[in-house]
Structures are given as C-alpha cells and as structure tokens.
Design an enzyme around this catalytic site. Sequence first.
Site, PDB file in Angstrom:
ATOM      1  N   CYS A   2       0.848  -1.183   0.000  1.00  0.00           N
ATOM      2  CA  CYS A   2       0.000   0.000   0.000  1.00  0.00           C
ATOM      3  C   CYS A   2       0.891   1.243   0.000  1.00  0.00           C
ATOM      4  O   CYS A   2       1.937   1.280   0.628  1.00  0.00           O
ATOM      5  CB  CYS A   2      -0.929   0.107   1.201  1.00  0.00           C
ATOM      6  SG  CYS A   2      -1.998  -1.307   1.399  1.00  0.00           S
ATOM      7  N   ARG A  27       3.747  -0.235  -4.841  1.00  0.00           N
ATOM      8  CA  ARG A  27       3.458  -0.796  -3.520  1.00  0.00           C
ATOM      9  C   ARG A  27       2.120  -1.515  -3.469  1.00  0.00           C
ATOM     10  O   ARG A  27       1.763  -2.115  -2.450  1.00  0.00           O
ATOM     11  CB  ARG A  27       3.479   0.306  -2.459  1.00  0.00           C
ATOM     12  CG  ARG A  27       4.774   1.092  -2.417  1.00  0.00           C
ATOM     13  CD  ARG A  27       4.724   2.147  -1.351  1.00  0.00           C
ATOM     14  NE  ARG A  27       4.579   1.554  -0.049  1.00  0.00           N
ATOM     15  CZ  ARG A  27       5.576   1.121   0.703  1.00  0.00           C
ATOM     16  NH1 ARG A  27       6.798   1.241   0.270  1.00  0.00           N
ATOM     17  NH2 ARG A  27       5.359   0.588   1.868  1.00  0.00           N
ATOM     18  N   TRP A  79      -2.936  -2.640  -1.646  1.00  0.00           N
ATOM     19  CA  TRP A  79      -2.673  -4.058  -1.937  1.00  0.00           C
ATOM     20  C   TRP A  79      -3.415  -4.795  -0.827  1.00  0.00           C
ATOM     21  O   TRP A  79      -3.040  -4.725   0.345  1.00  0.00           O
ATOM     22  CB  TRP A  79      -1.169  -4.338  -1.871  1.00  0.00           C
ATOM     23  CG  TRP A  79      -0.794  -5.712  -2.331  1.00  0.00           C
ATOM     24  CD1 TRP A  79      -0.524  -6.114  -3.602  1.00  0.00           C
ATOM     25  CD2 TRP A  79      -0.644  -6.873  -1.510  1.00  0.00           C
ATOM     26  NE1 TRP A  79      -0.216  -7.446  -3.624  1.00  0.00           N
ATOM     27  CE2 TRP A  79      -0.277  -7.949  -2.365  1.00  0.00           C
ATOM     28  CE3 TRP A  79      -0.789  -7.132  -0.140  1.00  0.00           C
ATOM     29  CZ2 TRP A  79      -0.047  -9.244  -1.901  1.00  0.00           C
ATOM     30  CZ3 TRP A  79      -0.561  -8.420   0.322  1.00  0.00           C
ATOM     31  CH2 TRP A  79      -0.189  -9.457  -0.548  1.00  0.00           C
ATOM     32  N   ASN A 105      -1.265   1.795   5.925  1.00  0.00           N
ATOM     33  CA  ASN A 105      -0.436   0.775   5.287  1.00  0.00           C
ATOM     34  C   ASN A 105       0.044  -0.139   6.409  1.00  0.00           C
ATOM     35  O   ASN A 105       0.672   0.329   7.344  1.00  0.00           O
ATOM     36  CB  ASN A 105       0.723   1.485   4.571  1.00  0.00           C
ATOM     37  CG  ASN A 105       1.904   0.583   4.245  1.00  0.00           C
ATOM     38  OD1 ASN A 105       3.029   1.028   4.200  1.00  0.00           O
ATOM     39  ND2 ASN A 105       1.654  -0.667   4.005  1.00  0.00           N
ATOM     40  N   GLY A 106      -0.296  -1.433   6.336  1.00  0.00           N
ATOM     41  CA  GLY A 106       0.122  -2.357   7.388  1.00  0.00           C
ATOM     42  C   GLY A 106      -1.011  -3.259   7.792  1.00  0.00           C
ATOM     43  O   GLY A 106      -2.017  -3.379   7.081  1.00  0.00           O
ATOM     44  N   GLU A 490      16.558 -17.201 -10.599  1.00  0.00           N
ATOM     45  CA  GLU A 490      16.164 -15.808 -10.830  1.00  0.00           C
ATOM     46  C   GLU A 490      15.511 -15.656 -12.212  1.00  0.00           C
ATOM     47  O   GLU A 490      14.518 -14.946 -12.360  1.00  0.00           O
ATOM     48  CB  GLU A 490      17.395 -14.897 -10.666  1.00  0.00           C
ATOM     49  CG  GLU A 490      17.169 -13.422 -10.913  1.00  0.00           C
ATOM     50  CD  GLU A 490      16.135 -12.756 -10.015  1.00  0.00           C
ATOM     51  OE1 GLU A 490      15.658 -13.372  -9.052  1.00  0.00           O
ATOM     52  OE2 GLU A 490      15.764 -11.608 -10.325  1.00  0.00           O
ATOM     53  N   LYS A 494      11.704 -14.334 -12.758  1.00  0.00           N
ATOM     54  CA  LYS A 494      11.378 -13.167 -13.607  1.00  0.00           C
ATOM     55  C   LYS A 494      10.255 -13.529 -14.568  1.00  0.00           C
ATOM     56  O   LYS A 494       9.320 -12.769 -14.766  1.00  0.00           O
ATOM     57  CB  LYS A 494      12.598 -12.699 -14.423  1.00  0.00           C
ATOM     58  CG  LYS A 494      13.699 -11.986 -13.698  1.00  0.00           C
ATOM     59  CD  LYS A 494      13.345 -10.620 -13.178  1.00  0.00           C
ATOM     60  CE  LYS A 494      12.700 -10.683 -11.858  1.00  0.00           C
ATOM     61  NZ  LYS A 494      13.329 -10.652 -10.625  1.00  0.00           N
ATOM     62  N   GLU A 497       6.846 -14.007 -12.728  1.00  0.00           N
ATOM     63  CA  GLU A 497       6.312 -12.756 -12.182  1.00  0.00           C
ATOM     64  C   GLU A 497       5.583 -11.915 -13.219  1.00  0.00           C
ATOM     65  O   GLU A 497       4.530 -11.370 -12.943  1.00  0.00           O
ATOM     66  CB  GLU A 497       7.458 -11.888 -11.638  1.00  0.00           C
ATOM     67  CG  GLU A 497       7.978 -12.278 -10.302  1.00  0.00           C
ATOM     68  CD  GLU A 497       9.130 -11.366  -9.874  1.00  0.00           C
ATOM     69  OE1 GLU A 497       9.081 -10.862  -8.751  1.00  0.00           O
ATOM     70  OE2 GLU A 497      10.080 -11.180 -10.658  1.00  0.00           O
ATOM     71  N   HIS A 513      16.492 -36.006 -11.517  1.00  0.00           N
ATOM     72  CA  HIS A 513      15.791 -36.564 -10.362  1.00  0.00           C
ATOM     73  C   HIS A 513      14.335 -36.112 -10.332  1.00  0.00           C
ATOM     74  O   HIS A 513      13.755 -35.921  -9.268  1.00  0.00           O
ATOM     75  CB  HIS A 513      16.515 -36.181  -9.072  1.00  0.00           C
ATOM     76  CG  HIS A 513      17.915 -36.688  -9.024  1.00  0.00           C
ATOM     77  ND1 HIS A 513      18.217 -38.032  -8.929  1.00  0.00           N
ATOM     78  CD2 HIS A 513      19.105 -36.050  -9.129  1.00  0.00           C
ATOM     79  CE1 HIS A 513      19.532 -38.183  -8.948  1.00  0.00           C
ATOM     80  NE2 HIS A 513      20.088 -36.989  -9.077  1.00  0.00           N
ATOM     81  N   LYS A 612       5.731  -4.466  -4.945  1.00  0.00           N
ATOM     82  CA  LYS A 612       7.195  -4.393  -4.882  1.00  0.00           C
ATOM     83  C   LYS A 612       7.705  -4.475  -3.458  1.00  0.00           C
ATOM     84  O   LYS A 612       8.753  -5.041  -3.189  1.00  0.00           O
ATOM     85  CB  LYS A 612       7.672  -3.099  -5.532  1.00  0.00           C
ATOM     86  CG  LYS A 612       9.167  -3.046  -5.603  1.00  0.00           C
ATOM     87  CD  LYS A 612       9.642  -2.357  -6.827  1.00  0.00           C
ATOM     88  CE  LYS A 612      11.113  -2.550  -7.036  1.00  0.00           C
ATOM     89  NZ  LYS A 612      11.461  -3.899  -7.516  1.00  0.00           N
TER      90      LYS A 612
HETATM   91  C1  G6P Z   1       8.577  -8.679  -3.449  1.00  0.00           C
HETATM   92  C2  G6P Z   1       9.028  -8.193  -4.810  1.00  0.00           C
HETATM   93  C3  G6P Z   1      10.283  -8.929  -5.239  1.00  0.00           C
HETATM   94  C4  G6P Z   1      11.362  -8.786  -4.177  1.00  0.00           C
HETATM   95  C5  G6P Z   1      10.866  -9.254  -2.807  1.00  0.00           C
HETATM   96  C6  G6P Z   1      11.851  -8.896  -1.704  1.00  0.00           C
HETATM   97  O1  G6P Z   1       8.097  -9.964  -3.553  1.00  0.00           O
HETATM   98  O2  G6P Z   1       8.004  -8.368  -5.764  1.00  0.00           O
HETATM   99  O3  G6P Z   1      10.761  -8.390  -6.460  1.00  0.00           O
HETATM  100  O4  G6P Z   1      12.479  -9.516  -4.559  1.00  0.00           O
HETATM  101  O5  G6P Z   1       9.631  -8.621  -2.489  1.00  0.00           O
HETATM  102  O6  G6P Z   1      11.897  -7.499  -1.582  1.00  0.00           O
HETATM  103  P1  G6P Z   1      13.089  -6.690  -0.944  1.00  0.00           P
HETATM  104  O7  G6P Z   1      12.673  -5.261  -1.060  1.00  0.00           O
HETATM  105  O8  G6P Z   1      13.214  -7.135   0.481  1.00  0.00           O
HETATM  106  O9  G6P Z   1      14.315  -6.986  -1.717  1.00  0.00           O
END
Ligand code: G6P
Length: 617
Positions: A2, A27, A79, A105-106, A490, A494, A497, A513, A612
């Site tokens: 948020c 956010r 969010w 927010n929280g 990673e 990506k 996501e 395996h 994010k």
């Molecule tokens: C969320 C984001 C990711 C990020 C993760 C950790 O899930 O979508 O892209 O890697 O949080 O976030 P941070 O800010 O702690 O790296």
Amino acid sequence: MCGIVAYVGHRDAAPLVLKGLKRLEYRGYDSAGLALLDVENPADAGLKVYKKKGKVVDLEHELAGKDLHAKIGIGHTRWATHGAPNDVNAHPHFSHDRKLAIIHNGIIENYATIKENLIRKGYIFRSETDSEVLIQFIEDIRKETGSSLEEAVRQALLEVVGAYAIVIISEEDPTQLIAARKGSPLVIGVGENEFFFASDATPIIEYTKDVVYLNDLEIAVVRAGELKVINLDNTQTTPYIQKVEMELEAIEKGGFEHFMLKEIFEQPRSIADSMRGRVRADDGHLQLGGLRDYLDQLASSKRIVIVGCGTSWHAGLVAEYIFEELARIPVEVEYASEFRYRNPIIAERDVVIAISQSGETADTLAAIELAKSKGATIFGVCNVVGSSIARATHAGAYTHAGPEIGVASTKAFTAQVTVLTLMAIAAAQKKGTISETLFRQLLAELERIPALVDKVLQNAEKVKEIAYIFTYAKNFIYLGRGLNFPVALEGALKLKEISYIHAEGYPAAEMKHGPIALIDEDMPVVVIATKDSSYEKVVSNIQEVKARKGRVIAVVTEGDTQIREMVDFVIEIPKVHDILMPLVSVIPLQLLSYYIAVMRGRNVDQPRNLAKSVTVE
Ligand code: G6P
C-alpha cells in the site's frame, strides 16, 4: 504494501496526491482513494471521500469533472490484506461520524477484538478492513475521554498490535494532519508552510528535498504550519530534517516503454554506482565505508546466515558461493519468512546478512529482530537509503542502484550481487584466504563488468527474436550449475512474475531426479552454460534434454561452438571470472522474460497480485 500520500499547504491537494499515488503504485494497485477537505467553500463543507477499485488512473477517471478544490487531502493505493479489492474496502476509511478519515499501510493484528467491542457499543462497519476498525477506535476513545485527536490517536496506538503507517485527516481542523508509524515506512516532506507525507520520498522530491524519516512508535502532528513529533509515551522529540538525494529523472521512464526495461538497461551504470568510491583496481583499493568498524567481525565470523525474500534471496544464494569460495566461511541462506518462525541456532561470532532492495520487507525485518535478540551482528545490504532494514542493522552497505520501480527486480539484483561480492572479497583479504594476485585480479574484473553488461545489452534484439518464438510457451525450465544455479532460479522467477508462465529453476544435474519427466518437444529449457569449471557437466545435461526433444536456449560464452551445434538457440555473453559470472549471465534472462511478457500483452511494471514492497508477513 500500500502506498500513502497526504498533503497540507497552499497547493491544490488532489492533483498532487494523485500524482504521488501513481509513483507509489509499485506498492500495490488494486484500488485507490482520496479524502479532501475544502474549507474555502462553506456551502460544501465536510470531508469528501472518493474510492475506486483498480489503478489510480481508474480513480482519476471517476473524479473527472468533479470539484476537487482543497488544500488538504490524503490518498491511498492499496494491496489488499483484509477484505477483497473493491470500492468499499479501498481507503480512505471514515470514522463512524464521518468527521475523521484514515489511510493505512500495514496490518492491525488485534483488529477483531477491538471490532467486537466497538460493535457491542453500536458502531457499524462499512468495510471488511482492519483500517476502518482503527479509525472508529480512535473516534470512540475521543468520545469516551473527551481528549484531543492527537491524544486519542496515541491512546489507540498503545492498544494496537501490528504494523502501521497512518495519516488521519479531521473535518474539525483543516490545518491538521496526524501521522504515525510502526513497521511501515513514512516520510514527511517539509516545505515552506506546507507538509507532505508519503510511503517513500518519490511523491515529495519534486517539491522539497527536506525530509524527516519518521521512526517507529512516533506520531507526527502537523497543525497550523508547525510540525511536532512525539513518541507513543508522549515525550516530544526533535524531528531530524535531512536532505534526500534523489533526482526526478531517476523516477521517470526516460523514454523507455516500461520502468523494467529502463532498469535493465541502467545496469552498466547501477553496477558502477554500487562500486563507486569503493573499488580501485590500479592501487588495490577496496573499502566499504559502512563496514569499516565491522570488517574484522565479518572476516572472523564462524558462520554467516543470509536472510532475504524473492530476488534478494537469490542474491543471497550467489553470495553463499562467493563467501565460501573466497573467504572460506560457511554460509547458510534462509528465506526470512522461514527463519523467523523457527528457533534458529545463532552462536557467538555468527553474522547475519539481511538483503533487501526496499529495506521494508516485513519478514526480513522480523528475521533481523530475532537474530538481534539472539546476539548476532547484523549486516544490511539495502537499496533504499534510510529504510527500516538499513536502520535496524549494525552495519552494512547500500547498493546505490537508484530507485527501482518495476515490480520485477533487475538492477537491484545485480547491485546486491556486486556489493555482496565486494564484502566477500574484503573479508577474504582481511582473513588472508585469497592471494594479493587474485585480490587485484578480481577488482580489475569487477571494474570491467559495467562495460561487459553493456555489451550483453547491445545483443537485446537477438533475445527479443527468441522471445517471439517462445511467447506462447506454457512452461519453462531453467538450468544452471554452481553460481549459475541461483541465476537459473532468478530467470525462472522473472518469467513467472511478469508473463505468468509457469517456470522452474533447477541445478542442472538435479534435473534427472524429477523434472526430466516434464521434457518433451514443447518444453523450452534455458541452460546457462558458460565456460567455467562445470562446463563439461552442463554440456552433458544439455545432451540429456536434447535426447528427450526439449528445445534448448543456451546462454554461452562468446565463441563457444560446441554448444551451438547441439542446441536450438544460443545467446552469447562475454567471458568473465567465474565468481562474477552471475552479473553478466542474468542479463539475457531478464530481457527474455521482459520481451515475452510484453509480447503476451502483460502489464510488465505492475504484474497481477504482486507488490514491490511486501510490508506484511
Ligand atoms: C517482493 C518483490 C520482489 C522482491 C521481494 C523482496 O516480492 O516483488 O521483487 O524480490 O519482495 O523485496 P526486498 O525489497 O526485500 O528486496
């Protein structure tokens, strides 16, 4: 999660708050809302709240043609945690008498008990949110005790369990905003007779660079052009005004179609920035200012535990290899969310490294607090300066990648890996586990990385052509060994996501395996097969995939002819020292997921269901 924005001063609040909310959409973006108070038009008195499911732009459409005149206002982009994303659950929320409104927010963890008590007293709730409970609770305290709003907020927050950043607007005082934080970020911008509140500095920097980062358990009261900060125990503190170093261009798209693409292409610069002033190969200089007093402790530690989430956790896996290889210190990498709910064993001389782009991830923050309570020394690797995690650690190094706005992390990952590599080299040098020759060689290689990443980016068209061929794939497998295994994870993350294609990352040898059963002529397999110590083994793994008709896209070292003959597509990357390979090999995977997502028509910067900054557990 948020985003919150609030303003009081001489400007029109509504456009300012809406613009700020758009900057904070990373956010959360499932609904948005605005509360305004127009005192210059007594005929139209009272707080007005507008809310809409969807993005801030949907709220803007809803507001078109309305009289939004007001010099004070609060806004929110959500969010969802409690209650579905819809118009009613969107913020701001009114108090029962509609004289107060809140953005939050929280999570208020004990909201159910407070709500039950309020219902018994006759309060009615319009939404399913914990935030509405908080504002009605504040209203109730005020009525029961006859206290000021500031005091009622303080009393309420003393009862609340959970995390919050809140801003409250009151119909009774059009010069007043009351804000507070615990566990969720809140920045106050201090201008000439005007104040801004926001979850981060991006909505503020256009108007003022003077900011106050509110601390946990502090309440900020802006009234009649004055800012006062008190603690929850009612003692007054002097707000520390600091200059925020962020330029407007850094948070705009700069001609790119998406923030993610801009951020991918920024990596030569962001990697260089993460080393700036820290590395000088010609005279063997390596120094991380934030570690100076703690380097001995890092180098002499018996064990390092790395905690993080998502992409930051992947950066931790890369760091595990590098620390163990160079500094010969055993490393464990933990999901922060798992670590915090075990009873982890932390011994004397153990070090914890917390990695976080945002510096606000709730699980990572909680993992730090737990490790601290067990006596560990905590190092932070954060991107956002002044963030909660950066402030909660004993020592650390910022990644200096600049604001990352695309939800899928790209430049933050390479900056994290760069900084962690510097930390490992510094520890190894201190400990004497690497030779002076290797030390100098690594620094020289690091200095070349920005140019090499640039070279990979120049090959983006080639990756785009491959993306076109695989746009409609239903699944993907990513394989890598050693340092390229976390890169495979990673790459798969990506793709998941932003394109919503199911993808799995595996250590290449582990494929037989289980995942090998998935391979047929419809399965694209991305193999990171660079010329390193496990090259021959990876070649065998590619043969295993090809024998089962899998379609292989191989990321190979420039000039490799052996693999070219075996696979369907190759993407060449320059040769670098094995230790630094992830910084280069991850780039084509970022591009591949980006182009596939764009070709599938996905919202790359704001993928569904994600946010994010995850400030809830
Ligand atoms: C969320 C984001 C990711 C990020 C993760 C950790 O899930 O979508 O892209 O890697 O949080 O976030 P941070 O800010 O702690 O790296």
